[in-house]
Design a protein around this motif. Sequence first.
Motif, PDB file in Angstrom:
ATOM      1  N   LEU B 327       0.837  -1.206   0.000  1.00  0.00           N
ATOM      2  CA  LEU B 327       0.000   0.000   0.000  1.00  0.00           C
ATOM      3  C   LEU B 327       0.864   1.245   0.000  1.00  0.00           C
ATOM      4  O   LEU B 327       0.632   2.194  -0.740  1.00  0.00           O
ATOM      5  N   LYS B 328       1.907   1.214   0.842  1.00  0.00           N
ATOM      6  CA  LYS B 328       2.766   2.391   0.984  1.00  0.00           C
ATOM      7  C   LYS B 328       3.462   2.714  -0.323  1.00  0.00           C
ATOM      8  O   LYS B 328       3.614   3.860  -0.708  1.00  0.00           O
ATOM      9  N   TRP B 329       3.925   1.652  -1.015  1.00  0.00           N
ATOM     10  CA  TRP B 329       4.615   1.877  -2.274  1.00  0.00           C
ATOM     11  C   TRP B 329       3.632   2.176  -3.401  1.00  0.00           C
ATOM     12  O   TRP B 329       4.040   2.409  -4.524  1.00  0.00           O
ATOM     13  N   GLY B 330       2.353   2.099  -3.095  1.00  0.00           N
ATOM     14  CA  GLY B 330       1.351   2.437  -4.103  1.00  0.00           C
ATOM     15  C   GLY B 330       1.137   1.362  -5.137  1.00  0.00           C
ATOM     16  O   GLY B 330       0.620   1.634  -6.220  1.00  0.00           O
ATOM     17  N   TRP B 331       1.575   0.131  -4.891  1.00  0.00           N
ATOM     18  CA  TRP B 331       1.364  -0.943  -5.865  1.00  0.00           C
ATOM     19  C   TRP B 331      -0.081  -1.426  -5.851  1.00  0.00           C
ATOM     20  O   TRP B 331      -0.576  -1.948  -6.829  1.00  0.00           O
ATOM     21  N   ILE B 332      -0.733  -1.298  -4.719  1.00  0.00           N
ATOM     22  CA  ILE B 332      -2.131  -1.703  -4.623  1.00  0.00           C
ATOM     23  C   ILE B 332      -2.892  -0.599  -3.886  1.00  0.00           C
ATOM     24  O   ILE B 332      -2.286   0.188  -3.146  1.00  0.00           O
ATOM     25  N   SER B 333      -4.190  -0.540  -4.107  1.00  0.00           N
ATOM     26  CA  SER B 333      -4.951   0.494  -3.398  1.00  0.00           C
ATOM     27  C   SER B 333      -5.801  -0.115  -2.287  1.00  0.00           C
ATOM     28  O   SER B 333      -6.240   0.583  -1.385  1.00  0.00           O
ATOM     29  N   GLN B 334      -6.021  -1.412  -2.392  1.00  0.00           N
ATOM     30  CA  GLN B 334      -6.783  -2.132  -1.371  1.00  0.00           C
ATOM     31  C   GLN B 334      -5.878  -3.236  -0.831  1.00  0.00           C
ATOM     32  O   GLN B 334      -5.094  -3.787  -1.585  1.00  0.00           O
ATOM     33  N   PRO B 335      -5.972  -3.562   0.443  1.00  0.00           N
ATOM     34  CA  PRO B 335      -5.194  -4.703   0.932  1.00  0.00           C
ATOM     35  C   PRO B 335      -5.585  -5.970   0.170  1.00  0.00           C
ATOM     36  O   PRO B 335      -6.761  -6.169  -0.135  1.00  0.00           O
ATOM     37  N   ILE B 336      -4.600  -6.789  -0.165  1.00  0.00           N
ATOM     38  CA  ILE B 336      -4.909  -8.056  -0.828  1.00  0.00           C
ATOM     39  C   ILE B 336      -5.557  -8.986   0.198  1.00  0.00           C
ATOM     40  O   ILE B 336      -5.026  -9.158   1.288  1.00  0.00           O
ATOM     41  N   PRO B 337      -6.695  -9.580  -0.136  1.00  0.00           N
ATOM     42  CA  PRO B 337      -7.412 -10.400   0.863  1.00  0.00           C
ATOM     43  C   PRO B 337      -6.802 -11.784   1.016  1.00  0.00           C
ATOM     44  O   PRO B 337      -7.431 -12.784   0.707  1.00  0.00           O
ATOM     45  N   PHE B 338      -5.543 -11.830   1.517  1.00  0.00           N
ATOM     46  CA  PHE B 338      -4.849 -13.121   1.599  1.00  0.00           C
ATOM     47  C   PHE B 338      -5.650 -14.156   2.372  1.00  0.00           C
ATOM     48  O   PHE B 338      -5.696 -15.309   2.015  1.00  0.00           O
ATOM     49  N   TRP B 339      -6.238 -13.731   3.477  1.00  0.00           N
ATOM     50  CA  TRP B 339      -6.924 -14.718   4.314  1.00  0.00           C
ATOM     51  C   TRP B 339      -8.448 -14.601   4.250  1.00  0.00           C
ATOM     52  O   TRP B 339      -9.139 -15.374   4.884  1.00  0.00           O
ATOM     53  N   THR B 340      -8.976 -13.610   3.540  1.00  0.00           N
ATOM     54  CA  THR B 340     -10.424 -13.437   3.588  1.00  0.00           C
ATOM     55  C   THR B 340     -11.115 -13.863   2.300  1.00  0.00           C
ATOM     56  O   THR B 340     -12.328 -14.031   2.279  1.00  0.00           O
ATOM     57  N   ASN B 341     -10.346 -14.057   1.224  1.00  0.00           N
ATOM     58  CA  ASN B 341     -10.940 -14.545  -0.013  1.00  0.00           C
ATOM     59  C   ASN B 341     -10.559 -16.011  -0.178  1.00  0.00           C
ATOM     60  O   ASN B 341      -9.392 -16.373  -0.009  1.00  0.00           O
ATOM     61  N   ALA B 342     -11.544 -16.839  -0.505  1.00  0.00           N
ATOM     62  CA  ALA B 342     -11.294 -18.282  -0.528  1.00  0.00           C
ATOM     63  C   ALA B 342     -10.131 -18.647  -1.441  1.00  0.00           C
ATOM     64  O   ALA B 342      -9.232 -19.399  -1.062  1.00  0.00           O
ATOM     65  N   HIS B 343     -10.125 -18.088  -2.689  1.00  0.00           N
ATOM     66  CA  HIS B 343      -9.083 -18.487  -3.640  1.00  0.00           C
ATOM     67  C   HIS B 343      -7.713 -17.989  -3.205  1.00  0.00           C
ATOM     68  O   HIS B 343      -6.733 -18.710  -3.250  1.00  0.00           O
ATOM     69  N   TRP B 344      -7.690 -16.716  -2.795  1.00  0.00           N
ATOM     70  CA  TRP B 344      -6.419 -16.165  -2.319  1.00  0.00           C
ATOM     71  C   TRP B 344      -5.881 -16.997  -1.165  1.00  0.00           C
ATOM     72  O   TRP B 344      -4.698 -17.317  -1.107  1.00  0.00           O
ATOM     73  N   ALA B 345      -6.757 -17.314  -0.235  1.00  0.00           N
ATOM     74  CA  ALA B 345      -6.304 -18.037   0.956  1.00  0.00           C
ATOM     75  C   ALA B 345      -5.717 -19.389   0.569  1.00  0.00           C
ATOM     76  O   ALA B 345      -4.659 -19.786   1.065  1.00  0.00           O
TER      77      ALA B 345
END
Lengths: 315, 493
Positions: B327-345
């Motif tokens: 977020l700080k480096w501006g690569w993403i604007s929303q936190p990546i849902p590593f643990w909250t999205n089924a596929h990501w998790a």
Amino acid sequence: MSKQNQIPEVDIVVDEKAGVIREVKDERKLRSKSGHERRVNTAIYVILVLMSVIWLAPFVFLVFQSFRSYALESGGMVNYLLPKTWSLDNYRWLLSGESNFIRWYGNTLFIAIFCAAIQTVMVLSVSYALSRLRFKGRKLIMNTVLVLGLFPGFLTMITLYFLLKQLGLTQSGAIPGLILIYCASSGMGYYISKGYFDTIPKSLDESARIDGATRFQVFKKIIMPLAKPIVIYTVLMAFMAPWGDYVFASYVAFGSEPNYNVAVGLYRWVNVNDYQGYFTRFCAGGVLVAVPITILFMCLQKYYVEGVTGGAVKG
Amino acid sequence: MTDLEFLKLSGPAKTAWKIGDFFRRLPGKIAGGCKKLGLGVVSLFKNFGLNIADLVQTFIHGDWKTKLSYLVMGFGSAARGQWGRGLLFFLFQTVFNLYMVNFGVAYLAKLNTLGTIETYKEGRRTVYGDNSFFILLYGVLTLFFVLAFIYTWRMNIKQNKISEQILKSGHKLKSTKDDLKSLADEQFHKTLLALPTLGVFVFTILPILFMILVAFTNFDATHQPPSKLFTWVGWDNFRQLLSSDTASYGNTFKQVLFWTLVWAFFATFLNYFLGMLVAIMINKKGIKLKKLWRTILVMTIAIPQFVSLLYVSKMFAADGLINSYLLKWGWISQPIPFWTNAHWARVTIIVINLWIGIPYLMLIATGILMNIPADLYESARIDGANAFQMYRKITLPYMLFVTGPYLLSSFTGNINNFNVIYLLSGGRPLSLELSGNAGYTDLLITWLYKMTVTDTNYKLAAVMGILVFVVSAVINLVVYNMIPSVKNEEDFQ
């Protein structure tokens, strides 16, 4: 290198004709290959360095964050890595006796030492008996262990809990209870050391038997001295396992905080309690647990590697 | 198909043929298994008959010491001077009788109902009735005790017969001292195995049998002893877990099973191939600091998983380091849902597991790679093979052959890999589509844990345990029949 190498090549070309020309070509190919080789090696180095960074990063981060000042900054998770004020706040808090951390640490150490002693005796007896002695029911034992191993370990958790409860070994008696559970079935983990015993030549036993030694004497005087690596491996494994056990430990000690082990205590800090207040303390606790174990492990690494590779090859 | 034809096939075709072959042979194998089982049953009955006949014969032809041993165990042995054996037999019989009179019979009698007297309150006092849990547990224990008693009794008779024969032939019987001595020699295995066997029996076999039986009862949060009774319900729990009615767990079970198998597949094979690759890279000629690279990787094994995995799990949290910096480096604007999205998790877990698994595989592969004869590579090089060809034709087959059994056991191990899932995601993200508190990253084993600890739904946990066993057993059987290195234990020695 080019000049020195070229001179003999030219010489050879002059001396013998057809065959030598091909040799020169080969030499060139070889040189280009070594250029290729160098590129491959560089790529490998890059990958290895990257991997090392990835593999070490979490630990380095863990150490950094454990030094963040609790009083002046924050004990929770923050969005930066390097602490602005370095301090020993967290360590001081852990060791001050304000929490049960020292108690937990002692509990775990106690369990680990007992397990290392008892499990080693159990595992070595079983593996020696199955490897060296031939008796009725030997195959039956091995097959039974194989089948039992396919049942998930937590299936029996409730039963074990009630069994321990009958014996008064839960909650306030959790420490001896856990030692009992860890050790009772440890004989089932005989594979690796049996594999090791299998590689010790049988002629050694036989000659000792001819000289009139009993089987017990063979075990004690001949096999044990030769089995030092696997003994160390077994002790190391038995000693390390209790440090990481969360499941049984939390179930058996449920609700009785002074009788947790470190894993349960620290897990509860970050996952059950308000982790924003305990995060750096968890990091510091993690460092205190990981450092001695890592040092011990690194010292005995040789034996670990031997055990693991041997175990995999022999199944 | 002849060997030659088989060798001509391409790689995938070979595998396909092998799998097909397995199923073609399956009916035959099952028939063979049934035949064996039938023969086993027949021989069991035959054995039983022979034993009875032998008992009668021994009684008729035996002397009075033998005859009395039918009632008082160990009498014959003691009367013939084998005091140690006689005393042990007699002690066992006494303990058994006392146990049966005081507890055993009562538990056995209630085993068919698991108790009928409810716990009730009399004013302020609670009057405890039957405790189904202990009735079941001690009922099973008593059954074992009875079997052990029958076996020991039979042994006691056999002892008498053998002793008589030895005495008749003019030899001397072994004294108690000889018996004790033999425990360090001919009978050394008994000394070594006594304690471990007892431990495994009480703390593994008995609990497993108990839980298998629990799968056929209604032992759950609403039927919890000591205040409530539970009883036998037959196959109801299996139906509840497997049928896909809205009220049951069938759909969830299918999803969790599917993810368990996907997870086990990736966790086993990705780790295997990448670990091997790393080992090859480190072992390559000309790479320096081999020891350093290895040590760095091995360090992750040393650190207790609850420290490293919990920390890594927090690193990937929504407010963790990784998201914060991205977020700080501006690569993403929303936190990546590593643990909250089924596929990501799911993907995150598999990737993080690489971090855990590669060092192990690297170690194992290193040991094996060094054992591959160097002249194989030498001759391949002379024939003009490139690195990849050598890998495919020499390294890989060799590795697969040697580590076949390991791969199998690590696959089963991953089906039951509790720590990684529980410490990383705890089975989350949860979903309303899944019943029984299951989450999208739950394995059967973590779901089982939740059922035990959170829901106290012991009956379903027991069913699940049995199903996990069935899944592992089937995979093991199928693969074991296809693995080329069918191991002959003695051969290896």
